[in-house]
Design an enzyme around this catalytic site. Structure first.
Site, short mmCIF file in Angstrom:
data_model
loop_
_atom_site.label_atom_id
_atom_site.label_comp_id
_atom_site.label_asym_id
_atom_site.label_seq_id
_atom_site.Cartn_x
_atom_site.Cartn_y
_atom_site.Cartn_z
N ASP A 452 0.84 -1.09 -0.46
CA ASP A 452 0.12 0.14 0.11
C ASP A 452 0.82 1.09 0.06
O ASP A 452 2.20 1.39 0.40
CB ASP A 452 -0.86 0.05 0.83
N ASP A 517 -10.30 1.90 -3.11
CA ASP A 517 -11.12 1.74 -2.12
C ASP A 517 -12.88 1.54 -1.66
O ASP A 517 -13.32 1.37 -0.75
CB ASP A 517 -10.40 2.40 -0.63
#
Length: 719
Positions: A452, A517
């Site tokens: 990430d 997301d």
């Protein structure tokens, strides 16, 4: 007598060609990039012999070259801007040699500027099968003083004057790949990103269309910069009625300073053109990315269905409950279990611990071995979340090495999501990360890293005070490559707050991207359609999330959530322990259906379209459309008493096709409150219905009236 002949360089693809004209004492001139021309074709005359000089102009005609430069007569956008303490601000190529690196396929142009003491190596390769053109530039400073480089295009492309619009993508966190369409006029069109990563809001790619181009027809051009940092693209109208299109890395002040003898190499510019519309262009890009992906073992295996723990439990990860999640996941048919954020030392929330990459002793007193063994015993692979490029101010790492954060002396340390950016261009910081992550990979059978990057770069100052945007991207690539070399069986997912780092550059090292997301299925329809313009479905992370969705609060039925995720790299992002028996059974059926179809969904071509009336469709098939899967999504209530038929123009008009509706095992055939008809009952049978390809292509497949946020899936096979 005027000399009308000239020397030309020609590269041919399957359906496209590139032609350059060699002109003495300058860079080659662009003559053609577009439709396939016959082998051995000659433009018939040198370009300048076909162009009369206009009034009030220089006495030397200056057409578009492969590398136009500033200050010596070219007044358009330059491919190079540089100077030496204010001098040598103007460049002009004085020589060019051609090196064929693959005869007929690839070459490198070696351009020299004897006055400014510069060399430019421009590599150009046209893949004969995919029609993808890859350009890259390297500038060498042959002078005895430093050169300040402000701009260096990876490549300059010509576009015909009949181009009428440019389609690009904007967006934000949880709303990536938001389509934008702008007309092409005499006004300059430009997009820039200075966030230090690919970004959610400014995707480094676009598609240029000609009048009448559609999803499946018409000439279109596309280009994408394979780079995970700052970038710029410009389309400019030229005074001969054509356009030029430039792509390159946006350099922060000082990042392009080249010492004597030094050089700078741009990212790759990946471009293509197609006469088969947007989907033909997408096919070309998919083929190129599939060619460059570095799969463990050398080839892609079926993409494992995986569960990611994040929206299921967030930071609340403990061995007992997580093992229970894994057990429930295995019962659904999950093949990979990914432990997201919250597993490492002191990580109980997002305000601490980034940088301390070892298991939290309170949550995992015996380390990760027991959990991983449990996951493996259930028949699943184990994956782990990391965010190596970040550091929390509240962490052991930052307390020991506060100077390792990107920062500028005298400026405040700006946090985002309570974190700073680690200066991984420092060898000691990169070594630290490699040692911590490698220790985990060496000690455990971890097959997957969710990597990430959850913030933009600001301030991005290196230890010596220089800008570090470029260095940070190159260091991230190098760290990924180092870990892959040491652990070649490990796959990497590129995640950046969702879709903030999706590009062909990071995909030299990664194997999957997290599209967004936002897992709200309705939002995902548009995002995933935009994604598929450049990237193939097998790397597109697409999950079945919770209801209501955590980012939007909207609720969709399990069937719609699963149908939207079906074609991508299918996953689940929820706590399976919380599913009702009915939902668990339904999800299990969808996972089984995906496994049956993924070989077809993840190979071959993808077509996308809209039938109107809220119907969006995509068709995944082999190259000759003999075997395909059709997915139709209804995103809003119908405006019609009878829905419009769905045309499938890619089908062979001379063939006949069997259409069979596909449903997960155990799902009801129809919702009782909706009327059906004999055709749809037959389509839903084991035999299906057989229709002429010409009818399906020209008139279309009848659509059943259905409520909003529902899906129809069918296997379409030539008989």
């Amino acid at each position: 007598m005027t000399k009308l002949s000239a020397e030309f360089l020609t590269l041919h693809g399957r359906r496209s060609s590139l032609v350059l004209e060699l002109a003495p004492g300058e860079a080659p001139l662009w003559r053609h990039w577009g439709a396939r021309l016959p082998d051995g074709i000659d433009p018939g005359a040198a370009l300048r012999d076909t162009r009369a000089l206009p009034s009030f102009a220089l006495d030397q005609d200056l057409p578009l070259t492969v590398a136009p430069v500033f200050g010596t007569g070219w007044f358009g956008q330059s491919a190079l801007l540089a100077h030496r303490e204010g001098r040598d601000f103007a460049q002009g190529w004085t020589g060019c040699t051609v090196e064929w690196t693959a005869p007929g396929r690839a070459l490198t142009l070696h351009l020299t500027d004897a006055v400014a003491r510069l060399r430019l190596d421009l590599s150009i390769a046209l893949d004969a099968d995919s029609d993808v053109l890859v350009l890259r530039s390297t500038l060498h400073n042959d002078g005895d003083t430093a050169l300040d480089l402000q701009w260096l295009a990876a490549g300059t492309l010509p576009l015909p004057g009949r181009c009428d619009a440019v389609r690009s993508f904007a967006g934000q966190h949880v709303h990536e790949f938001l389509p934008q369409t702008d007309p092409l006029t005499r006004s300059l069109w430009r997009k820039e990103s200075r966030r230090g990563r690919t970004s959610h809001d400014c995707f480094p790619g676009a598609v240029v269309t000609t009048p009448g181009a559609t999803a499946q027809t018409g000439r279109v051009f596309g280009a994408h910069l394979a780079w995970s940092g700052n970038h710029q693209q410009t389309i400019e109208w030229l005074h001969d009625g054509q356009y030029q299109w430039q792509f390159g890395e946006w350099l922060a002040p000082g990042e392009g300073r080249l010492a004597p003898g030094a050089s700078l190499t741009t990212p790759e510019l990946v471009a293509s053109c197609s006469d088969e519309g947007l989907d033909g262009l997408a096919t070309n890009f998919h083929a190129e990315l599939r060619r460059r992906l570095d799969w463990p073992g050398g080839a892609m295996r079926p993409r494992p269905v995986h569960l990611n723990t994040w929206e299921g439990v967030y930071f609340d990860v403990h061995p007992g409950p997580v093992k229970e999640m894994a057990t429930a996941a295995a019962a659904l048919g999950i093949e990979r279990f990914v432990l997201d954020d919250g597993w490492f030392h002191g990580r109980h929330h997002d305000r601490a611990a980034l940088g301390d990459w070892w298991p939290d002793a309170h949550k995992f007193p015996d380390g990760l071995s027991g959990l991983i063994a449990h996951v493996n015993a259930l028949g699943m692979e184990f994956g782990l979340w990391v965010e190596p490029e970040m550091v929390s101010p509240d962490s052991e790492l930052f307390r020991a090495h506060p100077d390792w954060a990107l920062q500028i002396a005298g400026r405040p340390l700006l946090t985002a999501r309570n974190q700073l950016v680690l200066d991984i261009a420092r060898p000691e910081a990169s070594d630290y990360l490699f040692e911590k992550i490698a220790a985990l990979l060496a000690a455990h059978p971890i097959r997957y890293l969710k990597w990430d990057l959850n913030r933009d770069l600001a301030p991005a100052g290196l230890g010596d005070g220089r800008a570090g945007y470029r260095a940070q991207v190159l260091a991230a690539y190098a760290l990924m490559a180092r870990l892959r070399a040491a652990f070649p069986e490990v796959e990497i997912e590129s995640c950046s707050g969702g879709g903030g780092r999706i590009d062909f550059g990071v995909l030299r090292h990664a194997h999957r991207v997290w599209t967004s997301d936002c897992i709200d299925a309705l939002s995902r329809v548009e995002m995933q359609r935009g994604f598929l313009q450049f990237f193939p479905p097998e790397i597109m992370g697409a999950h079945v999330g919770t209801a209501p969705a955590h980012t939007t609060g909207r609720t969709q039925a399990m069937a719609f959530r699963a149908a939207v995720a079906l074609a991508g790299h299918f996953g689940v992002e929820l706590d399976p322990r919380q599913l009702s028996t009915e939902d668990a059974d339904e999800l299990r059926g969808w996972i089984a259906l995906h496994k049956r179809l993924r070989d077809r969904l993840h190979h071959g071509r993808v077509w996308r379209g809209e039938a109107g009336d809220g119907l969006h469709w995509q068709f995944h098939a082999d190259a000759d459309t003999a075997d395909g899967v059709l997915i139709v999504l209804r995103t809003r209530p119908s405006d019609h008493r009878q829905p419009p038929a769905l045309r499938l123009p890619m089908l062979d008009v001379a063939a006949r096709y069997r259409v069979r509706e596909l449903r997960p095992a155990g799902s009801p055939r129809r919702e009782g409150r909706h009327h059906t008809a004999p055709f749809f009952d037959a389509q839903d049978s084991a035999e299906g219905v057989t229709l002429a390809g010409a009818w399906l292509a020209e008139v279309g497949l009848p659509m059943l009236r259905a409520p909003a946020e529902t899906a129809f899936i069918a296997r379409i096979e030539r008989v």
